[in-house]
Design a protein around this motif. Structure first.
Motif, short mmCIF file in Angstrom:
data_model
loop_
_atom_site.label_atom_id
_atom_site.label_comp_id
_atom_site.label_asym_id
_atom_site.label_seq_id
_atom_site.Cartn_x
_atom_site.Cartn_y
_atom_site.Cartn_z
N ILE A 63 29.47 45.12 38.57
CA ILE A 63 30.44 45.20 37.08
C ILE A 63 30.95 46.17 36.37
N GLU A 64 29.81 47.17 36.03
CA GLU A 64 29.51 48.44 35.34
C GLU A 64 30.48 49.55 36.00
N ASP A 65 29.71 49.66 37.04
CA ASP A 65 30.39 50.87 37.96
C ASP A 65 31.41 50.22 38.90
N LEU A 66 32.03 49.52 38.19
CA LEU A 66 33.98 48.94 38.41
C LEU A 66 34.55 48.85 37.04
N ALA A 67 34.06 49.35 36.12
CA ALA A 67 34.62 48.64 34.80
C ALA A 67 35.55 49.70 34.48
N ASP A 68 36.59 48.67 33.73
CA ASP A 68 37.80 49.57 33.17
C ASP A 68 37.15 50.13 31.47
N ALA A 128 31.99 32.09 37.54
CA ALA A 128 31.94 31.57 36.28
C ALA A 128 31.31 30.51 35.99
N ALA A 129 29.83 30.02 37.61
CA ALA A 129 28.64 28.98 36.57
C ALA A 129 28.02 29.22 36.22
N LEU A 130 27.72 31.17 36.28
CA LEU A 130 26.81 32.09 35.88
C LEU A 130 26.91 32.16 34.22
N ASP A 131 25.59 32.42 33.67
CA ASP A 131 25.90 33.11 32.29
C ASP A 131 26.03 34.33 32.43
N GLY A 132 26.75 35.33 31.00
CA GLY A 132 26.86 36.27 31.13
C GLY A 132 28.41 37.21 31.63
N PHE A 133 28.48 35.95 31.84
CA PHE A 133 30.52 36.38 33.05
C PHE A 133 31.32 35.91 31.97
N GLU A 134 32.09 37.26 31.57
CA GLU A 134 33.75 36.59 31.36
C GLU A 134 34.59 37.05 32.76
N ILE A 135 35.66 35.87 32.77
CA ILE A 135 36.75 36.29 33.15
C ILE A 135 38.51 35.87 32.97
N ASP A 136 39.06 37.08 33.43
CA ASP A 136 40.26 37.08 32.77
C ASP A 136 41.29 36.80 33.58
N GLU A 137 42.12 35.58 33.83
CA GLU A 137 42.93 35.46 34.68
C GLU A 137 44.51 35.91 34.47
N LEU A 163 17.53 36.15 39.27
CA LEU A 163 17.94 36.73 38.34
C LEU A 163 18.49 38.41 38.82
N SER A 164 17.39 38.40 40.47
CA SER A 164 17.98 39.76 41.11
C SER A 164 19.70 39.79 41.09
N VAL A 165 20.13 38.38 41.82
CA VAL A 165 21.52 38.29 42.30
C VAL A 165 22.80 38.76 41.31
N LYS A 166 21.98 37.72 40.08
CA LYS A 166 22.70 38.22 38.25
C LYS A 166 22.47 39.63 38.56
N ASP A 167 21.51 40.03 38.21
CA ASP A 167 21.42 42.01 38.00
C ASP A 167 22.55 42.41 39.36
N LEU A 168 22.42 42.16 40.25
CA LEU A 168 23.68 43.14 40.89
C LEU A 168 25.36 42.87 40.99
N GLN A 209 45.53 37.64 39.50
CA GLN A 209 44.62 38.64 39.41
C GLN A 209 43.46 37.63 38.84
N VAL A 210 42.30 38.28 39.38
CA VAL A 210 40.80 37.82 38.45
C VAL A 210 40.56 39.15 38.38
N PHE A 211 39.95 39.09 36.83
CA PHE A 211 38.98 40.35 36.84
C PHE A 211 37.76 39.40 35.33
N VAL A 212 36.42 40.19 36.12
CA VAL A 212 35.55 40.03 35.85
C VAL A 212 34.88 41.03 34.31
N ARG A 213 33.93 40.91 33.67
CA ARG A 213 32.73 41.72 32.48
C ARG A 213 31.70 41.26 31.90
N ASN A 214 30.99 41.75 32.13
CA ASN A 214 29.87 41.01 31.63
C ASN A 214 29.83 40.93 29.74
N LYS A 215 29.32 39.45 29.84
CA LYS A 215 29.40 39.41 27.83
C LYS A 215 28.86 39.81 27.18
N LYS A 216 29.58 40.78 26.24
CA LYS A 216 28.97 41.43 25.09
C LYS A 216 27.73 40.66 24.10
#
Length: 248
Positions: free
Chosen positions: A181-186, A222-231, A171-176, A241-248
């Motif tokens: 992502i939050e630190d870098l998010a647009d 992509a294999a983890l729950d809780g993230f969205e990927i946008d190519e 879980l700590s890796v998913k949290d990391l 280019q690949v972008f990722v964000r936390n699922k809302k």
């Protein structure tokens, strides 16, 4: 490449598996050009003879270091002295320290203080102080277990779906990942995957998607729950280019 990072690769033969030497040197090539390649050990010992064909294959120079006292590792001192000599020669911009020994923690710290890029490679038994003293640390076991890239059949595109992780992420890796992502998010919550990978390694030097059975960070996320990927297609770079964000 003209601006490729020149690396000094120093291997502790007492604490590095010879069976993974090919994978180690292939990994080194990802980070730069191995200008200096040296390995340290007591080559008079009978069990060291099996290193010879591998050293010839990769043009690695063996340095003799006698075991003067039982239970004491003289190899460490020889590597440290040579590393400082190389540092002051000014011929390299970075170091690869291959060992699972915590005795190289201070060396890694000192080299980084001097502005050197330091990559560590060792087995999973490597103590944490040495791991975090490096800019990036790679587990040797992961070099052999990373998910292979399966070629797509003729006339068909490669499947995007990844296999389940070889090892369930803590879980700590998913949290990391989520916090990074939050630190870098647009404004839309997306972070560029390349920047995310860099930040993850800065926060946790031994972070590597291969530790979980994936060759690429994008496949791991992509294999983890809780993230969205946008190519996104980038016309300027003629690629995706690949972008990722936390699922809302």
């Amino acid at each position: 490449m003209e601006n490729e990072l020149r690396l000094a690769v120093l291997i502790d033969a007492d604490n590095a598996p010879r069976t993974a030497l090919r994978e180690i040197m292939a990994e080194v090539a990802v980070y730069g050009a191995a200008t200096i390649k040296r390995i340290y050990g007591d080559w008079t010992a009978p069990n060291m003879g099996s290193w010879k064909p591998l050293l010839l294959e990769h043009a690695i120079t063996p340095f003799q270091q006698y075991s003067y006292t039982t239970g004491k590792n003289a190899t460490d001192s020889a590597m440290i002295i040579d590393a400082m000599d190389i540092l002051y020669s000014g011929n390299c911009g970075g170091f690869v320290l291959v060992s699972s020994d915590s005795d190289f923690t201070r060396l890694a710290t000192r080299l980084r203080e001097a502005g050197m890029k330091v990559y560590g490679m060792g087995e999973k038994k490597t103590p944490k102080p040495f791991i975090v003293a490096c800019d990036k640390f790679v587990y040797i076991e992961s070099l052999k277990t990373a998910e292979p890239e399966a070629p797509a059949p003729a006339g068909k595109s490669a499947k995007k779906k990844a296999a389940p992780p070889a090892e369930s992420p803590a879980l700590s890796v998913k949290d990391l990942i989520a916090q990074s992502i939050e630190d870098l998010a647009d404004e839309d919550g997306y972070a560029y995957l390349g920047d995310l990978g860099t930040l993850l390694i800065k926060k946790q030097p031994d972070f590597d998607a291969r530790n979980y059975g994936y060759a690429k960070l994008s496949r791991f996320i992509a294999a983890l729950d809780g993230f969205e990927i946008d190519e996104r297609h980038n016309a300027k770079f003629q690629g995706t280019q690949v972008f990722v964000r936390n699922k809302k």
